[in-house]
Scaffold this motif. Structure first.
Motif, mmCIF file in Angstrom:
data_model
loop_
_atom_site.group_PDB
_atom_site.id
_atom_site.type_symbol
_atom_site.label_atom_id
_atom_site.label_comp_id
_atom_site.label_asym_id
_atom_site.label_seq_id
_atom_site.Cartn_x
_atom_site.Cartn_y
_atom_site.Cartn_z
ATOM 1 N N ALA A 63 5.355 -5.790 8.230
ATOM 2 C CA ALA A 63 6.755 -5.860 7.798
ATOM 3 C C ALA A 63 7.345 -7.232 8.082
ATOM 4 O O ALA A 63 7.974 -7.851 7.215
ATOM 5 C CB ALA A 63 7.571 -4.762 8.485
ATOM 6 N N LEU A 66 2.994 2.369 10.719
ATOM 7 C CA LEU A 66 4.324 1.853 10.446
ATOM 8 C C LEU A 66 5.155 2.872 9.680
ATOM 9 O O LEU A 66 4.813 3.262 8.570
ATOM 10 C CB LEU A 66 4.207 0.550 9.632
ATOM 11 N N ASP A 67 6.258 3.305 10.289
ATOM 12 C CA ASP A 67 7.179 4.215 9.610
ATOM 13 C C ASP A 67 7.903 3.484 8.499
ATOM 14 O O ASP A 67 8.260 2.307 8.640
ATOM 15 C CB ASP A 67 8.213 4.778 10.587
ATOM 16 N N TYR A 68 8.156 4.197 7.406
ATOM 17 C CA TYR A 68 8.873 3.587 6.297
ATOM 18 C C TYR A 68 10.265 3.127 6.729
ATOM 19 O O TYR A 68 10.744 2.072 6.301
ATOM 20 C CB TYR A 68 8.977 4.572 5.134
ATOM 21 N N ALA A 69 10.910 3.903 7.603
ATOM 22 C CA ALA A 69 12.247 3.528 8.069
ATOM 23 C C ALA A 69 12.201 2.201 8.829
ATOM 24 O O ALA A 69 13.107 1.366 8.688
ATOM 25 C CB ALA A 69 12.820 4.624 8.964
ATOM 26 N N ASP A 70 11.144 1.984 9.613
ATOM 27 C CA ASP A 70 11.016 0.724 10.343
ATOM 28 C C ASP A 70 10.698 -0.433 9.391
ATOM 29 O O ASP A 70 11.175 -1.555 9.585
ATOM 30 C CB ASP A 70 9.921 0.848 11.402
ATOM 31 N N TRP A 71 9.870 -0.155 8.390
ATOM 32 C CA TRP A 71 9.603 -1.157 7.357
ATOM 33 C C TRP A 71 10.901 -1.584 6.676
ATOM 34 O O TRP A 71 11.193 -2.762 6.526
ATOM 35 C CB TRP A 71 8.615 -0.586 6.344
ATOM 36 N N ARG A 72 11.703 -0.618 6.270
ATOM 37 C CA ARG A 72 12.953 -0.915 5.579
ATOM 38 C C ARG A 72 13.932 -1.654 6.490
ATOM 39 O O ARG A 72 14.640 -2.553 6.054
ATOM 40 C CB ARG A 72 13.605 0.374 5.083
ATOM 41 N N ILE A 102 -0.336 -1.168 10.002
ATOM 42 C CA ILE A 102 0.222 -0.597 8.781
ATOM 43 C C ILE A 102 0.122 0.917 8.786
ATOM 44 O O ILE A 102 1.069 1.611 8.400
ATOM 45 C CB ILE A 102 -0.500 -1.177 7.542
#
Length: 256
Positions: A150, A95-101, A92
């Motif tokens: 994610a 983890l990049d937010y873009a990859d999460w999204r 976590i």
């Protein structure tokens, strides 16, 4: 007769390979009248050999316009196997937010759009009893697994989405269930860099599969896509007429 799909139409997403392709072949062997196959890989989808008349749609399950066009052009639907998804993992804190999204966009947004379209088509006309959908969740959505924040979160949400849909449509006789596979011999596992490194180190693909299975699966082996297809096929079929809103965990004991 309970496993007879004669005269029926089924939608499958993520249909070009792995579990999706295995379900397409399973239904093909059991008399399905027509298949609507969706996958982002047009070339691999085109090579899938089936006797059943098929509509093959190359596209992204996150594309709302794709589903609007399918809704407008399909007369109805009896079954849906909503299987498209991606997998990746990291801690976590890394983890990049873009990859999460990106993960949630494919695995959850795409699932919502495809399920909404499938349910609209199932309820469009005719007798709704006997119609059914199966959504692919994951054992990682049941058991918290490090490095899968994610992916596991998206798959846990898919399982709950299936239960909500089941509750909303039970009175119409439309059944909605989910499957939660553990480790299955499909490209989602075998195309990643970690697996390829294991193949190089151990000398064969089978040795890598066996090692991973022994590390994580009490029953000691990966499932095959064909075995998963049989379980999904049962849930789709009239043999499972009394089963709705369930999540079938098929993980070789991984979540114990």
């Amino acid at each position: 007769m309970a496993m007879d799909f004669d005269g029926r139409t089924a939608l499958i997403t993520g249909a070009a390979s792995g579990i999706g392709a295995a379900v397409a072949r399973w239904l093909d062997e059991r008399g399905i009248a027509r298949l609507v196959l969706v996958d982002s890989d047009a070339a691999v989808l085109a090579r899938l050999e089936l006797r059943t008349p098929c509509r093959r749609v190359a596209g992204d399950v996150r594309d709302e316009q794709l589903w609007a066009e399918l809704e407008a052009s399909e007369p109805g639907l009896d079954h849906a196997v909503l299987n498209a998804g991606i997998a990746d993992g990291c801690p976590i804190v890394s983890l990049d937010y873009a990859d999460w999204r990106a993960m949630l966009s494919v695995n959850l947004d795409g699932m919502f759009l495809s399920l909404r379209a499938a349910l609209r088509l199932m309820t469009r006309s005719g007798e709704t009893r006997g119609r059914s959908a199966v959504l692919t969740s994951s054992a990682a959505g049941v058991k918290p697994v490090p490095m899968t924040a994610a992916y596991g979160s998206s798959k846990a949400a898919v399982a709950h989405l299936a239960r909500v849909a089941a509750a909303e449509h039970a009175a119409q006789g439309i059944r909605v269930n989910a499957v939660a596979p553990g480790r299955v011999d499909t490209p989602i596992w075998t195309k990643n860099a970690h697996f390829q490194t294991m193949v190089d180190e151990l000398g064969s693909r089978q040795a890598a599969l066996d090692t991973l299975a022994q590390e994580s699966t009490p029953l000691g082996r990966f499932a095959s896509a064909e075995e998963m297809a049989g379980q999904i096929g049962f849930l789709l079929s009239d043999a499972a007429w009394n089963v709705t809103g369930t999540v079938l965990v098929s993980d070789g004991g991984n979540s114990l």
